[in-house]
Write a protein that holds these residues in place. Structure first.
Motif, short mmCIF file in Angstrom:
data_model
loop_
_atom_site.label_atom_id
_atom_site.label_comp_id
_atom_site.label_asym_id
_atom_site.label_seq_id
_atom_site.Cartn_x
_atom_site.Cartn_y
_atom_site.Cartn_z
N GLY B 343 0.85 -1.19 0.00
CA GLY B 343 0.00 0.00 0.00
C GLY B 343 0.88 1.24 0.00
N LEU B 344 0.59 2.14 0.91
CA LEU B 344 1.34 3.40 0.97
C LEU B 344 2.81 3.17 1.31
N ILE B 345 3.68 3.92 0.64
CA ILE B 345 5.11 3.85 0.96
C ILE B 345 5.54 5.22 1.44
N GLN B 346 6.10 5.29 2.63
CA GLN B 346 6.57 6.57 3.17
C GLN B 346 8.00 6.40 3.62
N ALA B 370 4.49 9.10 14.67
CA ALA B 370 3.04 8.99 14.83
C ALA B 370 2.29 9.40 13.57
N GLU B 371 2.76 10.47 12.92
CA GLU B 371 2.07 10.96 11.73
C GLU B 371 2.12 9.93 10.61
N LYS B 372 3.28 9.27 10.48
CA LYS B 372 3.41 8.24 9.44
C LYS B 372 2.40 7.12 9.70
N LEU B 374 -0.42 7.34 11.31
CA LEU B 374 -1.78 7.83 10.98
C LEU B 374 -2.00 7.74 9.47
N ASN B 375 -0.98 8.10 8.70
CA ASN B 375 -1.11 8.05 7.24
C ASN B 375 -1.33 6.64 6.73
N LYS B 378 -4.86 5.83 7.36
CA LYS B 378 -5.74 6.51 6.41
C LYS B 378 -5.72 5.83 5.04
N ASP B 379 -4.56 5.28 4.71
CA ASP B 379 -4.42 4.62 3.41
C ASP B 379 -5.12 3.26 3.39
N SER B 399 2.57 3.93 18.59
CA SER B 399 1.28 4.35 18.04
C SER B 399 0.64 3.30 17.12
N LEU B 403 -3.43 1.96 16.77
CA LEU B 403 -4.24 2.32 15.60
C LEU B 403 -4.74 1.07 14.88
#
Lengths: 597, 469
Positions: B343-346, B370-372, B374-375, B378-379, B399, B403
């Motif tokens: 899925g998402l790659i950060q 934490a923000e990563k 959350l992302n 969301k993804d 985190s 989640l």
């Protein structure tokens, strides 16, 4: 994520929460603290309880009394003392504190700083030479400069029939019988191709997923794409549809197969208009190639054998009385006006999304280069090339947000900006969206450099994807924004496509969503960029460029934001803006009923 | 027996062969020279050249091999190092003679004995068994680079090696050791500089910015061999671990001829015990998957045979990229072998790209995740795969589970194989235990943030800063 001193200063009165594990006895700095911007999400997710939490200004400089893990809210029992001063005030009182912002001399040489003795010294300077050192801009109006013109001659078609040769007689288009076999023959991966002529009374016909909608147009002899004269057929469009040998839709997730009248959002720039005749090819490609680049490309190339024969017939017409109307597009440069550029992120993931750039004929295949093969790097084209079909789009999935070839032919943002006398539109930058993250950043840096070299005041960044595409989308905006250029982003976001990444330059954003539920609902072109989006984006960019700012939207997606935008703009311009219709104006398909309601 | 000697064993372009098919070569004979930046390659065997390709030289080794070797020649240290073919044996493969061609003006040679990838043990084994030769090498380098101090950087947990060092260095005035906490990635070049000298370098800086050279412990040993014994680099110390019939403890093999295959080394270690997931060359974090026919090179440190991968049955898995773990290609490979849908790659906030690879702005110190997380949520990801260091992994664990994201670490299958704890929560202190060597009157940090160069000095005297503009 940990915050900078600048952010800490801006948030002295926001809660102080540790971003990472911190050891007992350390002196707290901004680098230990989480960014308050994400606290709402964290609280919503139950990850954070801010009861009793101290403020950032109260903890910086204090000593931590126990080892705490990430996301620990700092309360008074966890630090040795509550700091009364904000970090800024503390700095001012420090002995012999030095904080100077020096304008950099533009000549050569070096800066030398010598300090005999000092405390809490912070020196900040721009890494690149400082900008805006020159004299103020000359404000005297300068005349518009015509760069080039493009003329479209429209030929009306009311009937499409089959016959022994491909020709146009009056308002009837004949397509040669047996041309299908040649189209199949031309492509190794194509196993079958059927042509269906869909007239309005046949709109309730089942179709495989719609891969593209294309205008049928040709350059007049002697004209090049993007200038001179183009002939185009009105009342009829090409439509590419297909599956593989096993009946699998040429689309990864999200495809628009079903009854045509239930799956097409009429009148979108990229979609057919109600009343038009579709020359629909149904292409069958080799099993399993539907998810690889060569498969969809073969389906498009086979279809183009037919389109190209119609183009030749159109090119050879020499009866000017058949021209029902003409349009003229002039590309002006407007010196002295705010210089802007449009950056369009187009698909280039290499698996199945690709775009053929700059063919010889409008939306043709011959002469074009796939942007994946070009490395997805930015390619600058003129606005008139866009409107003359310089993109042959191979978009096959996520039909509601993807831009069909026809979309570019009628691209609303290009049209609005081209005709806006207050804007100096210098060009359009096409940039592919690669699959690999490092390549995404590779191309976005090139976008930044291109905008820097163009020396624009503002830029629009559009994308037709969401999710992973938002990584490069955000990065384009960042690369442009960090160069001091105003920037507005346009994308489908809403609920399903909510941004997964962000940065501080993403302050002015336009959501292309039209769907009721805020989702990718597989209705062709439903959530693509429409004139109402272009108008909003231009209003935002003008605001940004003139030093204003765009208000932060509420955190949760709400269609009211857009409605308010439109109301505000029409209040100022005095022109009413009627939003386009959405899927609720279509008969409900079984799929939509089961999957999306 | 036929051996494949790769022509690319270092950073830069591959070497070109200097031998022809059918030619006899002695052990230690020069067989390939660099075409640009690089280091020569010598035959690890006496034998006959079987064939030469663009990629490798194949040598049919004689039945009996002696310990003798053809000696290298050179006028001075630089020449001898260049002739020996020594490169950074910690994995980077940068030519040693170029790295050490520097005047440190009384600075530091930092011997990197952190061996921070889990399971590797050959550097520590070398210090325990042959510290003398390593000290010879260090002294050569200190003189050659004009360094006033030599410092071994070693994790405190290696008590036996530390005790040996302690004893051996009693009478050495200018050589000492610095203890590191048991965290990954303490062995990263800039982490060593930060821990030992208290200076945080920019990702684009070389250690020379802190008047230091950071050099792997085995490379130091090879320097002594090159200068004092005129011996070219033809062997490598290797750690073999994992799912092996002789047990799961790491086995160290000293002086394995270069060109020996991964399969042969695994046999020497007892052979693979049943079904396996993959064979990793290198460490669990930065290594890559290889097949048994792959020959070892001057930079091969570890061979690890792992258990089968966990099966995610197609679940959507987000990838968190950072400088410590595998690159995007490796992370995608692992996600694929785990049967996950990417899925998402950060990438981590602190990971910056330098010359095509990710480097961490502050290795081993987390910037928050934490923000990563959350992302990823969301993804629509249900699982995430990370390759982060100890500290960042700990933050992710703060985190992600709350989640509802299941965390997988790229080293899980390795740690499971050998019965070590998976990388999850941090249970050890992040604090550095030993003294920080500081030079000059003041401590300075430099960072680039949002296009601004920021120089920060807490307190100091006689501060002089000069910048070109």
């Amino acid at each position: 994520m940990s915050i900078s001193e600048e952010t800490a200063r801006a948030h002295v009165n926001d809660p102080a929460v540790l971003c990472c594990r911190a050891e007992k006895g350390i002196k707290l700095t901004c680098h230990n603290l989480e960014d308050p911007a994400i606290f709402d999400d964290l609280v919503d997710s139950g990850l954070l309880d801010l009861t009793g939490c101290l403020k950032i200004g109260q903890v910086i400089g204090a000593t931590l009394l126990e080892t705490c893990d990430s996301l620990t809210p700092l309360t008074s029992d966890k630090i040795d003392k509550i700091m009364e001063q904000s970090p800024t005030e503390e700095k001012e009182e420090a002995k012999a504190a030095v904080e100077t912002k020096l304008p950099l001399p533009s000549g050569s040489g070096s800066i030398k700083i010598s300090i005999g003795e000092g405390k809490d010294i912070l020196i900040e300077m721009p890494v690149s030479a400082s900008a805006n050192m020159g004299p103020a801009a000359d404000n005297t109006p300068k005349p518009e400069k015509l760069i080039r013109s493009l003329k479209r001659k429209h030929y009306k078609i009311t009937k499409v029939e089959r016959g022994p040769e491909t020709k146009i007689e009056g308002t009837t288009l004949f397509i040669r019988e047996g041309i299908e076999a040649e189209a199949v023959e031309s492509q190794e991966l194509v196993h079958d191709l059927k042509i269906e002529v869909i007239t309005p009374d046949l709109y309730h016909t089942y179709s495989e997923t719609i891969m593209d909608v294309q205008p049928i147009a040709t350059k007049e002899k002697g004209s090049e794409l993007g200038s001179g004269c183009t002939r185009v057929l009105d009342g009829v469009v090409m439509m590419v549809t297909g599956t593989d040998d096993n009946g699998v839709q040429i689309g990864e997730f999200g495809s628009s197969e079903g009854y045509l009248d239930e799956n097409i959002m009429w009148g979108r720039p990229g979609a057919p208009d109600k009343g038009e005749i579709f020359i629909k090819t149904q292409v069958t490609i080799k099993a399993g190639t539907n998810m690889e680049r060569p498969g969809p490309l073969a389906a498009h190339s086979a279809t183009d054998i037919i389109t190209n024969e119609i183009r030749q017939a159109l090119k050879n017409l020499d009866d000017e009385s058949l021209v029902v109307s003409t349009e003229e597009f002039n590309q002006y440069r407007r010196p002295g006006k705010k210089k802007v550029v449009i950056v369009k992120e187009i698909m280039g993931q290499g698996a199945m999304h690709d775009n053929l750039l700059i063919p010889i004929e409008p939306v043709g295949v011959l002469g074009a280069k796939p942007n994946v093969d070009l490395g997805n790097v930015p390619v600058v084209v003129s606005p008139l090339e866009i409107l003359d079909g310089c993109i042959h789009a191979l978009t096959c999935i996520g039909p509601a947000s993807k831009e069909m070839s026809r979309h570019y032919w009628r691209e609303p943002l290009v049209l609005e900006a081209l005709f806006d006398p207050e804007l100096d539109l210098c060009g359009v930058i096409l940039v592919g969206s690669p699959q690999i993250n490092s390549e995404k950043f590779y191309v976005s840096k090139r976008v930044g450099m291109t905008c820097e070299a163009l020396d624009v005041d503002g830029a629009f960044v559009t994308t037709e994807g969401f999710g992973n595409n938002h990584i490069d989308f955000a990065s384009h905006i960042e690369q442009i924004g960090m160069r001091g250029i105003s920037v507005v982003g346009l994308s489908f976001c809403a609920k399903q496509g909510a941004l997964v990444v962000g940065n501080k330059y993403m302050t002015s954003m336009v959501d292309n969503n039209k769907s009721e539920a805020g989702i990718e609902n597989e209705i062709l072109a439903n959530n693509t960029l429409c004139p109402e989006d272009a108008i909003r984006a231009i209003a935002m960019l003008k605001t940004e460029m003139s030093g204003g700012s765009v208000e932060t939207a509420e955190r949760k997606w709400s269609p009211d934001v857009k409605a308010n935008n439109l109301k505000l703009i029409s209040n100022v311009t005095g022109k009413p803006i009627v939003p386009v219709e959405n899927e609720t104006s279509l008969p409900m398909s079984k799929k939509r009923l089961e999957k999306y309601s | 027996m036929k051996y494949k000697i790769l022509l690319k064993q270092h950073i830069g372009a591959p070497c070109t062969s200097t031998v022809k098919e059918g030619q006899r070569v002695k052990r230690g004979a020069l067989i390939a020279s660099p075409t640009g930046l690089g280091a020569p390659i010598h035959s690890p065997f006496s034998g006959t050249v079987d064939s030469v390709s663009d990629e490798a030289i194949f040598i049919e080794a004689d039945e009996t091999q002696s310990e003798e070797y053809e000696k290298i020649s050179g006028e001075n240290v630089t020449d001898l190092l260049a002739a020996s073919g020594a490169v950074g044996m910690g994995g980077a493969g940068f030519p040693t003679h170029i790295k050490c061609n520097v005047d440190l003006k009384g600075g530091y040679i930092l011997v990197n004995a952190a061996e921070c990838e889990p399971l590797l043990g050959h550097n520590i084994a070398q210090l325990e068994s042959n510290l003398e030769k390593t000290l010879e090498g260090l002294k050569i380098l200190m003189k050659h680079c004009n360094a006033a101090e030599g410092i071994f950087a070693i994790k405190a947990k290696h008590e036996k090696a530390v005790a040996i060092l302690d004893k051996a260095l009693k009478d050495e005035k200018s050589i000492k050791y610095h203890l590191l906490p048991d965290l990954y990635p303490m062995g990263e070049e800039r982490a060593v500089v930060r821990e030992v000298l208290g200076k945080l370098l920019l990702p684009t800086d070389l250690p020379s910015a802190a008047d230091a050279v950071v050099i792997n412990a085995e490379t130091v040993l090879r320097v002594a061999e090159a200068v004092n014994d005129k011996r070219p680099v033809i062997t490598k110390n290797v750690s073999v671990a994992g799912k092996l019939k002789k047990g799961k403890d790491t086995q160290v093999f000293m002086n394995v001829p270069i060109g020996t295959t991964v399969g042969r080394l695994i046999e020497m270690a007892g052979g693979i015990d049943g079904e396996y997931g993959e064979i990793i060359m290198g460490g669990p974090f930065t290594g890559h998957s290889v097949d048994p026919d792959t020959p070892i090179t001057k930079t091969t440190g570890g061979i690890i045979v792992t258990d089968a991968f966990e099966d995610l049955s197609g679940k959507r898995v987000g990838l968190l990229l950072c400088a410590c773990g595998g690159n995007e290609e490796r992370m995608r490979e692992i996600a694929g072998r785990m049967n996950g849908t990417v899925g998402l790659i950060q990438k981590c906030k602190q990971a910056v790209e330098v010359k095509g690879t990710l480097k961490c702005e502050n290795p081993g110190n987390c910037p928050g995740q934490a923000e990563k997380c959350l992302n990823f949520k969301k993804d629509g990801c249900t699982d995430i795969l990370i390759g982060n260091c100890s500290d960042c992994t700990n933050t992710v664990m703060g985190s992600a589970p709350k989640l509802g994201l299941t965390v997988h670490h790229q080293t899980d299958h390795v740690m499971d194989t050998v019965g070590h704890e998976r990388m999850r929560h941090l249970t050890k202190s992040k604090q550095v235990q030993a003294d920080i060597t500081s030079s000059g009157d003041y401590e300075m940090t430099r960072i680039i943030e949002g296009g601004m160069l920021k120089i920060r000095i807490k307190e100091g005297k006689n501060i002089h800063i000069e910048l070109p503009c």
